[in-house]
Design a protein around this motif. Structure first.
Motif, PDB file in Angstrom:
ATOM      1  N   GLY A  69       0.810  -1.212   0.000  1.00  0.00           N
ATOM      2  CA  GLY A  69       0.000   0.000   0.000  1.00  0.00           C
ATOM      3  C   GLY A  69       0.840   1.257   0.000  1.00  0.00           C
ATOM      4  N   PRO A  70       0.188   2.422  -0.088  1.00  0.00           N
ATOM      5  CA  PRO A  70       0.888   3.704  -0.115  1.00  0.00           C
ATOM      6  C   PRO A  70       1.059   4.319   1.276  1.00  0.00           C
ATOM      7  N   VAL A  71       1.176   3.504   2.305  1.00  0.00           N
ATOM      8  CA  VAL A  71       1.178   3.967   3.684  1.00  0.00           C
ATOM      9  C   VAL A  71       2.585   4.270   4.180  1.00  0.00           C
ATOM     10  N   ARG A  72       2.663   5.059   5.258  1.00  0.00           N
ATOM     11  CA  ARG A  72       3.915   5.300   5.955  1.00  0.00           C
ATOM     12  C   ARG A  72       3.804   4.597   7.306  1.00  0.00           C
ATOM     13  N   VAL A  73       4.746   3.697   7.588  1.00  0.00           N
ATOM     14  CA  VAL A  73       4.691   2.899   8.812  1.00  0.00           C
ATOM     15  C   VAL A  73       6.061   2.882   9.493  1.00  0.00           C
ATOM     16  N   ARG A  74       6.092   2.351  10.732  1.00  0.00           N
ATOM     17  CA  ARG A  74       7.341   2.242  11.499  1.00  0.00           C
ATOM     18  C   ARG A  74       7.585   0.777  11.898  1.00  0.00           C
ATOM     19  N   PRO A  75       7.988  -0.071  10.945  1.00  0.00           N
ATOM     20  CA  PRO A  75       8.236  -1.472  11.292  1.00  0.00           C
ATOM     21  C   PRO A  75       9.616  -1.659  11.924  1.00  0.00           C
ATOM     22  N   LEU A  76       9.823  -2.826  12.522  1.00  0.00           N
ATOM     23  CA  LEU A  76      11.110  -3.210  13.083  1.00  0.00           C
ATOM     24  C   LEU A  76      11.952  -3.775  11.941  1.00  0.00           C
ATOM     25  N   LEU A  77      13.039  -3.065  11.584  1.00  0.00           N
ATOM     26  CA  LEU A  77      13.844  -3.444  10.419  1.00  0.00           C
ATOM     27  C   LEU A  77      15.169  -4.073  10.844  1.00  0.00           C
ATOM     28  N   SER A  78      15.624  -5.028  10.039  1.00  0.00           N
ATOM     29  CA  SER A  78      16.917  -5.651  10.299  1.00  0.00           C
ATOM     30  C   SER A  78      17.861  -5.492   9.110  1.00  0.00           C
ATOM     31  N   GLY A  79      17.413  -4.809   8.053  1.00  0.00           N
ATOM     32  CA  GLY A  79      18.268  -4.610   6.887  1.00  0.00           C
ATOM     33  C   GLY A  79      17.672  -3.603   5.927  1.00  0.00           C
ATOM     34  N   PRO A  80      18.421  -3.306   4.844  1.00  0.00           N
ATOM     35  CA  PRO A  80      17.967  -2.301   3.892  1.00  0.00           C
ATOM     36  C   PRO A  80      16.764  -2.777   3.093  1.00  0.00           C
ATOM     37  N   PRO A  81      16.011  -1.859   2.463  1.00  0.00           N
ATOM     38  CA  PRO A  81      16.173  -0.409   2.472  1.00  0.00           C
ATOM     39  C   PRO A  81      15.564   0.235   3.714  1.00  0.00           C
ATOM     40  N   GLY A  82      16.115   1.345   4.100  1.00  0.00           N
ATOM     41  CA  GLY A  82      15.600   2.090   5.238  1.00  0.00           C
ATOM     42  C   GLY A  82      16.439   1.976   6.489  1.00  0.00           C
ATOM     43  N   PHE A  83      17.283   0.943   6.580  1.00  0.00           N
ATOM     44  CA  PHE A  83      18.127   0.762   7.761  1.00  0.00           C
ATOM     45  C   PHE A  83      19.307  -0.122   7.400  1.00  0.00           C
ATOM     46  N   ARG A  84      20.499   0.339   7.750  1.00  0.00           N
ATOM     47  CA  ARG A  84      21.711  -0.454   7.538  1.00  0.00           C
ATOM     48  C   ARG A  84      22.315  -0.759   8.907  1.00  0.00           C
ATOM     49  N   PRO A  85      22.205  -2.010   9.367  1.00  0.00           N
ATOM     50  CA  PRO A  85      22.716  -2.342  10.699  1.00  0.00           C
ATOM     51  C   PRO A  85      24.237  -2.217  10.788  1.00  0.00           C
ATOM     52  N   GLU A  86      24.715  -1.747  11.957  1.00  0.00           N
ATOM     53  CA  GLU A  86      26.148  -1.619  12.178  1.00  0.00           C
ATOM     54  C   GLU A  86      26.715  -2.869  12.836  1.00  0.00           C
ATOM     55  N   ARG A  87      25.877  -3.593  13.579  1.00  0.00           N
ATOM     56  CA  ARG A  87      26.315  -4.822  14.246  1.00  0.00           C
ATOM     57  C   ARG A  87      25.458  -5.981  13.774  1.00  0.00           C
ATOM     58  N   LYS A  88      25.983  -7.182  13.878  1.00  0.00           N
ATOM     59  CA  LYS A  88      25.231  -8.374  13.501  1.00  0.00           C
ATOM     60  C   LYS A  88      24.039  -8.532  14.446  1.00  0.00           C
ATOM     61  N   GLY A  89      22.858  -8.766  13.888  1.00  0.00           N
ATOM     62  CA  GLY A  89      21.660  -8.971  14.689  1.00  0.00           C
ATOM     63  C   GLY A  89      20.956  -7.702  15.129  1.00  0.00           C
ATOM     64  N   ARG A  91      18.547  -4.612  15.183  1.00  0.00           N
ATOM     65  CA  ARG A  91      17.253  -4.265  14.587  1.00  0.00           C
ATOM     66  C   ARG A  91      16.831  -2.914  15.141  1.00  0.00           C
ATOM     67  N   ARG A  92      16.078  -2.183  14.347  1.00  0.00           N
ATOM     68  CA  ARG A  92      15.634  -0.868  14.782  1.00  0.00           C
ATOM     69  C   ARG A  92      14.299  -0.524  14.142  1.00  0.00           C
ATOM     70  N   ARG A  93      13.487   0.238  14.851  1.00  0.00           N
ATOM     71  CA  ARG A  93      12.206   0.687  14.320  1.00  0.00           C
ATOM     72  C   ARG A  93      12.447   1.986  13.548  1.00  0.00           C
ATOM     73  N   LYS A  94      12.150   1.964  12.243  1.00  0.00           N
ATOM     74  CA  LYS A  94      12.385   3.109  11.376  1.00  0.00           C
ATOM     75  C   LYS A  94      11.127   3.398  10.560  1.00  0.00           C
ATOM     76  N   THR A  95      10.970   4.644  10.150  1.00  0.00           N
ATOM     77  CA  THR A  95       9.837   5.038   9.315  1.00  0.00           C
ATOM     78  C   THR A  95      10.174   4.778   7.850  1.00  0.00           C
ATOM     79  N   VAL A  96       9.290   4.064   7.169  1.00  0.00           N
ATOM     80  CA  VAL A  96       9.447   3.780   5.744  1.00  0.00           C
ATOM     81  C   VAL A  96       8.095   3.915   5.053  1.00  0.00           C
ATOM     82  N   ARG A  97       8.105   3.897   3.740  1.00  0.00           N
ATOM     83  CA  ARG A  97       6.908   4.045   2.922  1.00  0.00           C
ATOM     84  C   ARG A  97       6.582   2.697   2.280  1.00  0.00           C
ATOM     85  N   GLY A  98       5.324   2.456   1.984  1.00  0.00           N
ATOM     86  CA  GLY A  98       4.891   1.211   1.343  1.00  0.00           C
ATOM     87  C   GLY A  98       5.342   1.122  -0.104  1.00  0.00           C
TER      88      GLY A  98
END
Length: 131
Positions: A69-89, A91-98
């Motif tokens: 969908g065309p929504v903006r949400v804040r899911p828990l991400l563990s990889g790109p796009p929207g979040f690039r982890p610095e350590r193995k494992g 995860r972070r909650r980031k705002t992304v678009r559908g």
């Protein structure tokens, strides 16, 4: 009226081109999703086929193919796009678009999947940027 900046990546030449799309052609993009193949006529490339690979909205949040969908949400991400982890494992909650293009989207990223008769440089000019 919607207005988009469409970035066309040419994998053969390793170049990308930015094209402003307005009016009727821009309305054809609304409702399309990441992974859809569109006609290159929309951006001035007759005979070409372009695959939508992503984009960003008016506030710079990236589109994700796994959010529907065309929504903006804040899911828990563990990889790109929207979040690039610095350590193995990590995860972070980031705002992304559908994954669906709406009027809030500003930039649409595409890649050429079928080439036309004329070369891209001739149709879009020499304004290509190195990737």
């Amino acid at each position: 009226m919607p207005e988009f900046k469409v970035v066309v990546a040419d994998p053969e030449k390793a170049r990308s081109y930015q094209v402003d799309v307005k009016g009727e052609d821009a309305e054809k993009l609304i409702g399309k999703r990441i992974g859809d193949v569109i006609d290159g006529e929309i951006v001035g490339l007759p005979g070409y086929k372009l695959k939508i690979t992503g984009g960003t909205d008016k506030d710079g949040f990236p589109m994700r193919p796994d959010i529907h969908g065309p929504v903006r949400v804040r899911p828990l991400l563990s990889g790109p796009p929207g979040f690039r982890p610095e350590r193995k494992g990590e995860r972070r909650r980031k705002t992304v678009r559908g994954n669906t293009i709406s009027e809030d989207i500003v930039q649409v990223n595409t890649v050429i999947v079928k080439y036309g008769d004329k070369p891209v440089e001739e149709l879009l000019g020499e304004g290509g940027e190195e990737e």
